[in-house]
Design an enzyme around this catalytic site. Structure first.
Site, PDB file in Angstrom:
ATOM      1  N   HIS A 180      36.959  33.666  42.339  1.00 19.36           N
ATOM      2  CA  HIS A 180      36.808  33.875  43.773  1.00 19.36           C
ATOM      3  C   HIS A 180      38.079  34.360  44.453  1.00 19.36           C
ATOM      4  CE1 HIS A 180      38.311  29.600  44.147  1.00 19.36           C
ATOM      5  NE2 HIS A 180      38.897  30.149  45.190  1.00 19.36           N
TER       6      HIS A 180
ATOM      7  N   ASP B 183      34.044  29.841  37.352  1.00 22.87           N
ATOM      8  CA  ASP B 183      34.930  30.467  38.335  1.00 22.87           C
ATOM      9  C   ASP B 183      36.272  30.858  37.703  1.00 22.87           C
ATOM     10  OD1 ASP B 183      35.907  31.376  40.754  1.00 22.87           O
ATOM     11  OD2 ASP B 183      36.440  29.383  41.488  1.00 22.87           O
TER      12      ASP B 183
ATOM     13  N   GLY C  65      44.620  28.506  48.828  1.00 22.89           N
ATOM     14  CA  GLY C  65      45.757  29.227  48.263  1.00 22.89           C
ATOM     15  C   GLY C  65      46.178  28.665  46.921  1.00 22.89           C
ATOM     16  N   ASN C  66      45.817  27.388  46.642  1.00 21.40           N
ATOM     17  CA  ASN C  66      46.045  26.802  45.327  1.00 21.40           C
ATOM     18  C   ASN C  66      45.016  27.276  44.302  1.00 21.40           C
ATOM     19  OD1 ASN C  66      47.342  24.209  47.001  1.00 21.40           O
ATOM     20  ND2 ASN C  66      48.264  24.584  45.005  1.00 21.40           N
ATOM     21  N   SER C  67      43.958  27.897  44.755  1.00 19.48           N
ATOM     22  CA  SER C  67      42.898  28.330  43.841  1.00 19.48           C
ATOM     23  C   SER C  67      43.468  29.165  42.712  1.00 19.48           C
ATOM     24  CB  SER C  67      41.868  29.165  44.591  1.00 19.48           C
ATOM     25  OG  SER C  67      41.020  28.353  45.347  1.00 19.48           O
TER      26      SER C  67
ATOM     27  N   THR D 262      27.104  44.841  50.604  1.00 16.46           N
ATOM     28  CA  THR D 262      27.606  45.145  51.940  1.00 16.46           C
ATOM     29  C   THR D 262      26.510  44.879  52.967  1.00 16.46           C
ATOM     30  OG1 THR D 262      29.103  46.843  51.089  1.00 16.46           O
ATOM     31  CG2 THR D 262      28.558  46.939  53.427  1.00 16.46           C
ATOM     32  N   LEU D 263      26.895  44.220  54.050  1.00 18.33           N
ATOM     33  CA  LEU D 263      25.970  43.855  55.127  1.00 18.33           C
ATOM     34  C   LEU D 263      26.222  44.770  56.318  1.00 18.33           C
ATOM     35  CD1 LEU D 263      23.836  41.774  56.086  1.00 18.33           C
ATOM     36  CD2 LEU D 263      25.733  40.324  56.834  1.00 18.33           C
TER      37      LEU D 263
END
Length: 515
Positions: free
Chosen positions: A117, A149, A216-218, A277-278
């Site tokens: 992600h 992930d 931000g730790n992801s 895309t929306l």
């Protein structure tokens, strides 16, 4: 007066970058941030192999001597310093156009292990910053299959790099110490936190820890006392009615990571994760949440991802409707931080978000369910501007009805429900709206409801209370106020009930009026 009591709501950090995925979410996302994301041989060392013994035991001959300390034993402080010195040179910060995250160098020629992600909406190359400040461009090699992930990057032109060693499978025990290194909020590279392994989820392949993990730790490492990687930090758990990190974080365990590394080295990786895309044209998009879709590791709910390009100051309304599940919407701004989330404001169990965009860039929409084990078909649509008014009512002024009407800034028909976020001060439900204002602009706000006694509050760009309102008069319990904005920036409106038990539908109207 700072808005830290009744008028200071603390929205839930249910993000894939924050949980999710802290990058960001979801959860959430957690990216800050960055954004939310899906969850996520025989025993080679005994349960106490990571335990450090008394001063006279030579358990780790490579343990460096900490300057200023006598070599009199493996104190907690010495272990902390040793783990940081061992692992931190191989922990990196990852920067994309829409998020930040962390990663671990797992080969001397520049393979970087991180969360999917963190980079699944990015185009190669992305920027990777080493612990020493050196910057590299990195290509996205690919992603793990299913809901795992994980992603792998490869630095361009790198060699001789420090590496985070991988712990043997099956070597993690509940109660052992755990250490996290990462770049929380994309601003504090190589931040080091300490905790323990709180729980092992062998079914999902997750390690639960109380070591502080933030957006931000992801993608950063969770380490044991030897500085070995035991997991990849991926999410935090946050109750939907709660605030921020409450000390429950999750990392993908080494057992899952080793399989992914083997595929990465053999080149057997999925090249991309599709993102739809929306368009902001109110045209419906049909979708379905089903087994095999991405999963938020914090609560195992399914989700799909959409993106749209927005301009600063533009008002956008997004509707999610389903007859099969209780719809839940999460929207992240271009920095990967939560802009809004909603459960039932679209009527019945449908979700609606109306927000004024704080900046120009790529926004991310998570189509999600309000509860675990829900799936089915849905319809998603988005448009510029607010929803059509259902009960516009009387326009208020300094005395209601006396001001000349001006341009409409925001209008929404919403609801306060049992699943709405809560104010910390009295546990009352609320909804939050934002709009961009300019210094000297005169704004009138009307909050109407036939179901509860409305209470209204406005905060300035410094998050200080600017004004609040309860009853228009002794005979009119709707809330209205007119304020002159002191500065240019983003203002917050808090829709609340005067009675903490108040629930029901409401109509919010915000417009500019002449002086």
């Amino acid at each position: 007066m700072s808005i830290n009591q009744r008028s200071q709501p603390m929205p839930p950090y249910r993000l894939p970058h924050a949980l999710w995925g802290l990058g960001g979410m979801i959860l959430l996302s957690i990216g800050s941030i960055g954004w939310a994301a899906s969850p996520v041989a025989a025993r080679q060392m005994p349960p106490d192999a990571g335990r450090l013994g008394p001063a006279n035991e030579s358990i780790d001959p490579l343990r460096p001597v900490v300057p200023g300390h006598r070599a009199q034993g493996n104190s907690d402080e010495e272990v902390n310093v040793r783990v940081y010195r061992t692992a931190s040179p191989a922990v990196v910060s990852i920067e994309t156009s829409s998020s930040t995250g962390s990663g671990s160098i797992v080969s001397a020629d520049g393979l970087i292990l991180t969360n999917a992600h963190v980079v699944d909406d990015a185009a190669s190359p992305v920027t990777v910053v080493l612990a020493n400040g050196q910057k590299f461009e990195a290509d996205i090699l690919g992603f793990a299959e299913g809901s795992l992930d994980l992603a792998m990057l490869k630095l361009r032109g790198a060699s001789g790099l420090p590496v985070v060693p991988i712990a043997p499978p099956g070597s993690v025990e509940v109660g052992q110490r755990a250490f996290a290194i990462g770049n929380p909020f994309g601003k504090f590279q190589n931040t080091f936190t300490v905790g323990i392994v709180s729980r092992l989820d062998n079914i999902e392949g997750l390690i639960q820890t109380d070591a502080a993990i933030n957006p931000g730790n992801s993608g950063g490492p969770l380490l044991n006392s030897k500085g070995q990687l035991i997991g990849v930090n991926t999410s935090i758990y946050v109750d939907r009615d709660g605030g921020g990190n409450i000390g429950i974080g999750f990392a993908i365990s080494t057992d899952r990571v080793l399989d992914f590394l083997a595929k990465a080295r053999s080149g057997d990786l999925r090249p991309s994760i599709p993102v739809t895309t929306l368009a902001l044209n109110n045209q419906p998009l049909a979708g379905e949440l089903a087994e095999g879709d991405r999963v938020l590791s914090q609560d195992q709910t399914l989700y799909d991802i959409y993106t749209f390009t927005g301009e600063a100051g533009n008002q956008v309304t997004i509707d999610l409707a389903s007859g099969d599940f209780d719809a839940y919407l999460i929207v992240l701004n271009p920095e990967g931080e939560e802009l809004a989330q909603d459960d039932d404001s679209g009527g019945q169990t449908n979700a609606r978000v109306t927000a004024t965009l704080p900046s120009s860039g790529l926004y991310t929409v998570f189509v999600n369910t309000a509860a675990t084990n829900q799936q089915g078909r849905y319809t998603l649509r988005a448009r510029s501007g607010g929803p059509a008014a259902t009960n516009p009512g009387t326009q208020p002024g300094t005395q209601p009805g006396t001001q000349q009407a001006g341009s409409l800034i925001l209008q929404d028909a919403g609801s306060l429900t049992a699943s709405s976020p809560r104010l910390q001060s009295d546990n009352s439900p609320y909804q939050e709206y934002r709009f961009n204002g300019r210094a000297g602009q005169r704004i009138e706000i009307l909050l109407e409801s036939n179901d509860f006694d409305p209470y209204l509050m406005v905060a300035d760009p410094q998050d200080e209370k600017l004004a609040d309102a309860d009853d228009i008069s002794d005979t009119n319990t709707n809330a209205a106020l007119v304020v002159q904005l002191p500065s240019t920036g983003t203002y917050r409106i808090i829709v609340n009930a005067y009675d903490p038990q108040g629930r029901g539908r409401y109509q919010l109207t915000v417009r500019e009026v002449s002086n």
